[in-house]
Scaffold this motif. Sequence first.
Motif, PDB file in Angstrom:
ATOM      1  N   TYR A 162     -11.870  63.364-130.359  1.00 34.52           N
ATOM      2  CA  TYR A 162     -13.238  63.644-130.446  1.00 34.52           C
ATOM      3  C   TYR A 162     -14.320  62.731-129.891  1.00 34.52           C
ATOM      4  O   TYR A 162     -15.371  62.818-129.625  1.00 34.52           O
ATOM      5  N   LEU A 163     -13.813  61.606-129.423  1.00 34.26           N
ATOM      6  CA  LEU A 163     -14.648  60.479-128.667  1.00 34.26           C
ATOM      7  C   LEU A 163     -14.778  60.754-127.131  1.00 34.26           C
ATOM      8  O   LEU A 163     -13.831  60.977-126.480  1.00 34.26           O
ATOM      9  N   PRO A 164     -16.105  60.485-126.760  1.00 29.32           N
ATOM     10  CA  PRO A 164     -16.325  60.513-125.176  1.00 29.32           C
ATOM     11  C   PRO A 164     -15.805  59.381-124.666  1.00 29.32           C
ATOM     12  O   PRO A 164     -16.369  58.126-124.786  1.00 29.32           O
ATOM     13  N   VAL A 165     -14.557  59.212-123.942  1.00 25.47           N
ATOM     14  CA  VAL A 165     -14.058  57.978-123.566  1.00 25.47           C
ATOM     15  C   VAL A 165     -14.486  57.328-122.504  1.00 25.47           C
ATOM     16  O   VAL A 165     -14.241  56.151-122.234  1.00 25.47           O
ATOM     17  N   ASP A 166     -15.518  57.937-121.694  1.00 29.78           N
ATOM     18  CA  ASP A 166     -16.275  57.307-120.993  1.00 29.78           C
ATOM     19  C   ASP A 166     -17.378  56.393-121.386  1.00 29.78           C
ATOM     20  O   ASP A 166     -18.113  55.695-120.714  1.00 29.78           O
ATOM     21  N   LYS A 167     -17.572  56.433-122.840  1.00 33.56           N
ATOM     22  CA  LYS A 167     -18.740  55.951-123.483  1.00 33.56           C
ATOM     23  C   LYS A 167     -18.325  54.785-124.385  1.00 33.56           C
ATOM     24  O   LYS A 167     -19.122  54.115-125.047  1.00 33.56           O
ATOM     25  N   VAL A 168     -16.957  54.971-124.924  1.00 31.08           N
ATOM     26  CA  VAL A 168     -16.663  54.047-126.007  1.00 31.08           C
ATOM     27  C   VAL A 168     -15.312  53.658-125.634  1.00 31.08           C
ATOM     28  O   VAL A 168     -14.370  54.462-125.216  1.00 31.08           O
ATOM     29  N   SER A 169     -14.894  52.409-125.862  1.00 31.91           N
ATOM     30  CA  SER A 169     -13.356  51.907-125.850  1.00 31.91           C
ATOM     31  C   SER A 169     -13.102  51.357-127.201  1.00 31.91           C
ATOM     32  O   SER A 169     -13.798  50.873-128.004  1.00 31.91           O
ATOM     33  N   MET A 216     -14.650  48.652-131.864  1.00 35.73           N
ATOM     34  CA  MET A 216     -15.345  49.502-130.895  1.00 35.73           C
ATOM     35  C   MET A 216     -16.149  48.989-129.975  1.00 35.73           C
ATOM     36  O   MET A 216     -17.196  48.084-130.359  1.00 35.73           O
ATOM     37  N   THR A 217     -16.294  49.326-128.579  1.00 36.95           N
ATOM     38  CA  THR A 217     -17.025  48.983-127.755  1.00 36.95           C
ATOM     39  C   THR A 217     -17.983  50.000-127.037  1.00 36.95           C
ATOM     40  O   THR A 217     -17.075  50.874-126.614  1.00 36.95           O
ATOM     41  N   THR A 218     -19.305  50.087-127.454  1.00 34.51           N
ATOM     42  CA  THR A 218     -20.057  50.806-126.408  1.00 34.51           C
ATOM     43  C   THR A 218     -21.044  50.445-125.529  1.00 34.51           C
ATOM     44  O   THR A 218     -22.269  50.205-125.766  1.00 34.51           O
ATOM     45  N   PRO A 219     -20.585  50.012-124.397  1.00 34.17           N
ATOM     46  CA  PRO A 219     -21.386  49.327-123.446  1.00 34.17           C
ATOM     47  C   PRO A 219     -22.489  50.031-123.064  1.00 34.17           C
ATOM     48  O   PRO A 219     -23.532  49.031-122.926  1.00 34.17           O
ATOM     49  N   GLY A 220     -22.888  51.189-122.960  1.00 33.86           N
ATOM     50  CA  GLY A 220     -24.236  51.514-122.606  1.00 33.86           C
ATOM     51  C   GLY A 220     -25.181  52.078-123.792  1.00 33.86           C
ATOM     52  O   GLY A 220     -26.227  52.757-123.858  1.00 33.86           O
ATOM     53  N   ILE A 221     -24.626  51.771-125.112  1.00 31.46           N
ATOM     54  CA  ILE A 221     -25.063  52.206-126.332  1.00 31.46           C
ATOM     55  C   ILE A 221     -25.232  50.950-127.429  1.00 31.46           C
ATOM     56  O   ILE A 221     -24.496  50.311-127.552  1.00 31.46           O
TER      57      ILE A 221
END
Length: 402
Positions: free
Chosen positions: A318-325, A337-342
């Motif tokens: 379910y997670l958008p892997v380009d937005k969260v790692s 969790m890491t969300t570079p753009g958020i």
Amino acid sequence: MTDELEHLLSLASKNIRPSPIREMLHMVRQPGMISFAGGMPDPEIFPVEQFQEAASVISREGKDILQYGTTEGYPPLKEFIAEWTIPRMGRKLTPEEILITTGSSQIIDLLCWALVDRGDYVICEEPTFLGATGTMFNHGARFLTVTCDENGMLVDSLPGIIEKAIAEGGKIKFIYTIVNFHNPLGCDLSLERRIKLLEIAKKYGILILEDDPYGYVRFEGEEIPSVFSLDREGLVLYACSFSKILAPGTRVGWCAGRENIIRKMAIFKQGTDTCTSVVVQAMVWEYCRLGYLESFLPKIINHYRDKRDQMEKAFQAYLPVDKVSWLKPKGGFFYWMTTPGIMAGKLFEKAIEKKIAFVTGNAFYPTGSGGEHNFRMCYTFASPEMTDIGIKRLGEAILESE
Ligand SMILES: Cc1ncc(COP(=O)(O)O)c(C=O)c1O
């Protein structure tokens, strides 16, 4: 207390720092909320019947255990711990080296009483367990922080940090480290870094508080020797707890370290709660004596491994892997969790709207800055069904938070 009595408050009380998680938990307790916030064990795995059987110790030992106990702890439980922890500690502890505490949270408080004067420094990993830094803060400690990667704290940066603080006249009392399945990072401190950490502590004459409540909850990978077992100088105070391997409601923890520090901590403990409930210590001992600690630990480990895997599967789905790692933890309770753009704060607001909760990363930064693009997810508490629904909502919240 009414406002007119405000002038009675102590300085410490005026400056006291409430736990951001406690505040957040009020919000999280709304009906229908799926919470990945608190680091709570799964009540489904509590050994209720076995603990009830252990309560029979009251009929056998009641005249002893309903009495006040020694501050240092119930001797049979200390003896059990000394034997049981031989592999982890590298040798058998003496009774004088062990202090039983009211949860391992109390260890942090007692060590601060024993070592910290207002304005003294404590070195912490960043991010770190905010319960610990909250207590240290309330004792007037100041923080020096060390960045972490997937192998724990970057110990090579310690000498520079220590020397700068000393040159400025600061006193550093101890280094606080969560060695296994870090809260909130989920990582281990590597063996190489454990050895270096000890060398540095020895060079500068600083104590290490090795906090290890998750070390026995390992799903995979080799166990790494404890810092305590590598120590030849008596520089390590090792802290552990029955919270994650039996149940947190027992409020029984223990620490091991050099006798003079343990003695000082015991004297402070005497003034705090006289002793940890003897009845509960005896019940925990009986539970252990009957072999349930040993037989239940693999069940707990398997249960939480399944829950970790289930959350991992939901992340992948379910997670958008380009937005969260994220990094898959090998044990313990948490994903970081890491969300570079958020911004995690913005994501949190969206998540609460969708009735899911986590802890934003900044809560784990004792100096107040950092973690803006991180959050912690606990996988042990929510049921498999709720985890699936919750992670689906998290994926939507991430997409809507850009
Ligand atoms: C790293 C760490 N240390 C200590 C504790 C305190 O545990 P307890 O007081 O329940 O033994 C916790 C609880 O979550 C923790 O995560």
